[in-house]
Design a protein around this motif. Structure first.
Motif, mmCIF file in Angstrom:
data_model
loop_
_atom_site.group_PDB
_atom_site.id
_atom_site.type_symbol
_atom_site.label_atom_id
_atom_site.label_comp_id
_atom_site.label_asym_id
_atom_site.label_seq_id
_atom_site.Cartn_x
_atom_site.Cartn_y
_atom_site.Cartn_z
ATOM 1 N N ASP A 1 8.306 -14.655 -6.517
ATOM 2 C CA ASP A 1 6.870 -14.828 -6.738
ATOM 3 C C ASP A 1 6.082 -14.837 -5.427
ATOM 4 N N ALA A 2 6.452 -13.917 -4.530
ATOM 5 C CA ALA A 2 5.801 -13.867 -3.226
ATOM 6 C C ALA A 2 4.982 -12.600 -2.997
ATOM 7 N N LEU A 3 4.920 -11.707 -3.981
ATOM 8 C CA LEU A 3 4.085 -10.518 -3.853
ATOM 9 C C LEU A 3 2.671 -10.905 -4.282
ATOM 10 N N ASP A 4 1.747 -10.851 -3.318
ATOM 11 C CA ASP A 4 0.379 -11.298 -3.579
ATOM 12 C C ASP A 4 -0.562 -10.182 -4.002
ATOM 13 N N GLU A 5 -0.252 -8.946 -3.605
ATOM 14 C CA GLU A 5 -1.136 -7.831 -3.935
ATOM 15 C C GLU A 5 -0.310 -6.558 -4.021
ATOM 16 N N LEU A 6 -0.482 -5.837 -5.101
ATOM 17 C CA LEU A 6 0.198 -4.558 -5.300
ATOM 18 C C LEU A 6 -0.850 -3.457 -5.194
ATOM 19 N N HIS B 1 -5.400 1.959 -6.547
ATOM 20 C CA HIS B 1 -5.632 0.800 -7.405
ATOM 21 C C HIS B 1 -5.001 -0.404 -6.711
ATOM 22 N N VAL B 2 -5.743 -1.488 -6.656
ATOM 23 C CA VAL B 2 -5.231 -2.717 -6.051
ATOM 24 C C VAL B 2 -5.202 -3.782 -7.140
ATOM 25 N N TYR B 3 -4.046 -4.419 -7.274
ATOM 26 C CA TYR B 3 -3.836 -5.431 -8.307
ATOM 27 C C TYR B 3 -3.331 -6.724 -7.683
ATOM 28 N N THR B 4 -3.642 -7.825 -8.327
ATOM 29 C CA THR B 4 -3.009 -9.094 -7.992
ATOM 30 C C THR B 4 -2.222 -9.546 -9.212
ATOM 31 N N PRO B 5 -1.026 -10.090 -8.976
ATOM 32 C CA PRO B 5 -0.253 -10.608 -10.104
ATOM 33 C C PRO B 5 -0.974 -11.802 -10.740
ATOM 34 N N VAL B 6 -0.928 -11.853 -12.044
ATOM 35 C CA VAL B 6 -1.479 -13.005 -12.775
ATOM 36 C C VAL B 6 -0.368 -14.042 -12.833
ATOM 37 N N ARG B 7 -0.493 -15.086 -12.075
ATOM 38 C CA ARG B 7 0.562 -16.098 -11.935
ATOM 39 C C ARG B 7 0.721 -16.889 -13.231
ATOM 40 N N GLY B 8 1.970 -17.228 -13.541
ATOM 41 C CA GLY B 8 2.254 -18.094 -14.678
ATOM 42 C C GLY B 8 2.224 -17.414 -16.041
ATOM 43 N N HIS C 1 0.899 -1.154 0.000
ATOM 44 C CA HIS C 1 0.000 0.000 0.000
ATOM 45 C C HIS C 1 0.933 1.197 0.000
ATOM 46 N N MET C 2 1.180 1.729 -1.176
ATOM 47 C CA MET C 2 2.182 2.783 -1.282
ATOM 48 C C MET C 2 1.757 3.843 -2.273
ATOM 49 N N ALA C 3 2.332 5.032 -2.097
ATOM 50 C CA ALA C 3 2.027 6.137 -2.993
ATOM 51 C C ALA C 3 2.991 6.143 -4.163
ATOM 52 N N VAL C 4 2.459 6.517 -5.315
ATOM 53 C CA VAL C 4 3.256 6.642 -6.531
ATOM 54 C C VAL C 4 2.740 7.867 -7.289
ATOM 55 N N SER C 5 3.645 8.612 -7.890
ATOM 56 C CA SER C 5 3.223 9.759 -8.693
ATOM 57 C C SER C 5 2.591 9.254 -9.992
ATOM 58 N N VAL C 6 1.877 10.125 -10.672
ATOM 59 C CA VAL C 6 1.268 9.741 -11.945
ATOM 60 C C VAL C 6 2.327 9.258 -12.930
#
Length: 179
Positions: A125-130, A170-177, A6-11
């Protein structure tokens, strides 16, 4: 246990300015630990993991930023003097992941910190949610969310919300594989 950011990012994709100031500090209404969805996010976490550069400034400060959370640090260096005894560290992200899985806490792990730590958990491959809060600012330079030439990771959008200052989470999950 999921590892989530859960982090801030500029445009334009920067998590910090050229002088190292986190992007979240560009928000005029920012309140440390209280704004931009952090309280709701932390409510689901039982631990935090970060690199040494993020961890070190907290040691000896007047306010411990992670009360009631287990703390894990990815570092090959000794932890600073004054580090609480229950802080766990390891140089290898896979080893630190193993230690987190064996630890006694309930909830998810908040991956705090910068580009290198996020990349280290992506690499295994351990980041479950960005989760990124896109701040309404163009920094033009600074520390990017991802290092140059990092691998492509397809993401699936799982949530979005807007804050009063115009920032958007925005919350994303990596698409594995698929990378």
């Amino acid at each position: 246990m999921r590892i989530r950011t859960h982090m801030a990012v500029s445009v334009d994709g920067y998590i910090a300015s050229p002088d190292g100031l986190p992007t979240i500090l560009t928000a005029p209404d920012f309140e440390s630990g209280l704004s931009h969805g952090l309280p709701e996010f932390i409510a689901g976490c039982g631990a935090v993991v970060m690199g040494r550069n993020t961890f070190a400034p907290a040691v000896g400060s007047s306010h411990w930023p992670w009360p009631n959370l287990r703390v894990f640090v990815l570092t090959s260096q000794p932890l600073p003097e004054g580090t609480p005894a229950d802080v766990v560290s390891a140089a290898d992200p896979a080893e630190l992941l193993r230690l987190m899985r064996e630890a006694d806490f309930t909830g998810d792990v908040h991956l705090v910190g910068g580009q290198q730590t996020i990349q280290a958990f992506r690499d295994i491959d351990a980041l479950d949610e960005l989760g990124v809060v896109v701040m309404p600012v163009l920094l033009g330079d600074g520390l990017r969310l991802t290092p140059d030439k990092s691998t492509t990771t397809p993401l699936q959008l799982t949530g979005t919300r807007t804050f009063p200052d115009g920032s958007v989470e925005h919350v994303y999950t990596p698409v594995r594989g698929q990378n």
